[in-house]
Design an enzyme around this catalytic site. Structure first.
Site, short mmCIF file in Angstrom:
data_model
loop_
_atom_site.label_atom_id
_atom_site.label_comp_id
_atom_site.label_asym_id
_atom_site.label_seq_id
_atom_site.Cartn_x
_atom_site.Cartn_y
_atom_site.Cartn_z
CE LYS A 190 41.96 27.42 41.78
NZ LYS A 190 42.66 28.42 42.64
CD GLU A 193 46.76 29.38 43.68
OE1 GLU A 193 47.80 28.86 43.24
OE2 GLU A 193 45.65 29.27 43.11
CB CYS A 298 48.34 33.97 27.27
SG CYS A 298 46.76 34.72 26.85
#
Length: 514
Positions: A190, A193, A298
């Site tokens: 996934k 989005e 990060c």
């Protein structure tokens, strides 16, 4: 890296005016029948580039069930044959590097150079995965007792899931794809989005390379898709990279269902500068680490600790940061691109306002930056705050923007104490010309990834990503040998075979301990 917090209010009925990306499963793109979708928005212009469907539960169930059956065959393919597919996959990634990078520039807002770096670092993980026949080797001991041997080997888990963030649209999926499928699993990916295009192309290239149908799949959506992957009983492991808030929720949901989970999450990375540091090398390193990718890494340096006389570097740092060119990623002159969304910009500005109210001093203000030709972009210019203390919002929060907080401390010991007291443990850097100081720092610092005169100490894939403390949940690190352990289950077999003429064992109810 916030993955889910702002997606739900942007799900809307698809007006059919913009392309809706298909799901990808069973080796091909398949249009979703889901009635709602999420806009993919260009961060430099607010143009809606495409939409991703909020995959329905029925569609996701079908993808999982198909993957279960396909993985049963894939796990029987010898590891060296699986690696031959990865060799072809690697070649296709290299030849399509520019195409993947162009998608990243459009959807994420990165500069082309940064996007190329994103893809290249992912390709390096694929290169390391070509050694899987060796990485998957087990152990054996002969004759642990009379006519008895013990061996252990690694077997795939089954169906696993990967949940990727927006800030590295190619690299993070490629942390997951080659090692998950190369060890014999089926992967359901996934992507964020906000930036789905790069992952979609990568998966299509994997199919072209020979990855069988059902072994590498893409679902789209927001919170519901993540929850589904964390709760479906057939998904045996979940790999997640994203914000601390979402990562904690993913870890809780998935572990409650008995899944293996690795979550790489928030960070607050410090750079400690001693007075004997090489000035030009140090300044250039900090500028790139703090403001590259608009601070949306990060491993970005977000805290600068100037020790003693190193405070003299601040004016030169301000001059270099002020000279950086802010703009759209597609413009060749751009050095600092936009933040990923309006919400991300608003959050960044809110933290800055709160910190100023708490007493921070604005040395370089990027809040009002404007970019010719891009009036609607999510731009924040390089921003530097001084007189920062650990109780301020800018220090406590992972801002994920081009913001550098400056603290001045009297000694290396004080700097080490400050870093160790922070709850995050992703990365840290020390700039010095003293080998003794470097040795003390790397020995005493409580952070998983340490750079000595290296601002962004990201390990190459034959090591493992070794973040620690609040930056990691789970027992396994990303890529390297640790990732092979994450995607496999060790099985140990104790066997006894006697030659046909051997004496029989009379047996005993007592444990001999061998």
């Amino acid at each position: 890296r916030a993955l889910l917090a702002t997606t739900q209010h942007r799900c809307n009925k698809d007006p059919m005016s913009v392309e809706t990306l298909p799901l990808y499963w069973n080796g091909q793109e398949q249009a979703s029948s889901a009635p709602s979708s999420i806009d993919v928005v260009c961060p430099a212009t607010q143009e809606v580039l495409s939409r991703v469907p909020c995959a329905s539960e029925a569609e996701m169930v079908s993808i999982v069930e198909n993957s279960i059956e396909c993985q049963k065959k894939w796990r029987e393919v010898p590891v060296q044959q699986r690696v031959r597919v990865l060799i072809k996959f690697h070649a296709l990634l290299v030849s399509n590097k520019d195409a993947i990078a162009d998608i990243i520039v459009k959807e994420n807002g990165k500069t082309k150079a940064d996007a190329i770096g994103d893809v290249t670092r992912g390709i390096e993980v694929v290169e390391h995965s070509l050694s899987l026949p060796t990485l998957m080797m087990g152990d054996a001991v002969e004759q642990i007792s009379s006519n008895m041997d013990t061996k252990s080997f690694k077997q795939p888990l089954g169906v696993v899931a990967g949940i990727a963030p927006f800030n590295f649209p190619a690299m993070i999926p490629l942390w997951m794809v080659p090692l998950a499928i190369g060890t014999g699993n089926a992967l359901i990916l996934k992507p964020s989005e906000k930036v789905p295009g790069a992952a979609q192309l990568i998966v299509k290239l994997a199919t072209e390379a020979g990855v069988p149908p059902g072994i590498l799949n893409v679902i789209h959506g927001g919170k519901e898709a993540v929850s589904f992957l964390c709760s479906h009983p057939a998904v045996k492991a979940v790999s997640f990279v994203g914000s601390g808030h979402v990562g904690t929720a993913v870890y809780r949901m998935a572990t409650e269902k008995g899944k293996r989970v690795q979550c790489n999450m928030g960070a607050k990375n410090h750079a400690v500068v001693l007075e004997d540091a090489n000035e030009e090398q140090t300044l250039n390193g900090i500028i790139g680490a703090a403001f590259g990718a608009a601070g949306q890494r990060c491993m970005a340096i977000s805290v600068l600790v100037l020790v003693g006389a190193a405070q003299r570097l601040l004016p030169s740092l301000l001059a270099k940061a002020k000279a950086l060119k802010v703009g759209a990623g597609k413009e060749a002159s751009t050095e600092v691109g936009p933040l990923i969304s309006k919400e991300a910009k608003a959050r960044c500005l809110s933290i800055l306002d709160a910190s100023l109210q708490q007493g921070a001093v604005m040395e370089l203000d990027g809040r009002g930056v404007t970019v010719d030709g891009y009036p609607n972009g999510n731009f924040v210019g390089p921003t530097i705050l001084s007189s920062v203390t650990p109780d301020m919002a800018c220090y406590k929060e992972e801002i994920f923007g081009p913001v550098l907080c400056v603290l001045c401390l009297p000694s290396l010991a004080a700097a080490i104490s400050l870093v160790n007291s922070n709850s995050m443990g992703n990365g840290v850097a020390l700039f010095t010309s003293s080998g003794g100081a470097a040795r003390k720092f790397e020995h005493e610092i409580e952070v998983g990834q340490v750079g000595i005169n290296v601002p962004v100490p990201v390990p190459l894939p034959f090591f493992s990503w070794s973040s620690s403390k609040g930056s990691l949940l789970g027992e396994h690190h990303f890529y390297g040998k640790s990732a092979v352990d994450f995607y496999t289950q060790t099985k140990t077999v104790v066997s006894r075979w006697e030659f046909a003429t051997a004496e029989t064992d009379a047996g005993s109810v007592n444990f001999s301990g061998r």
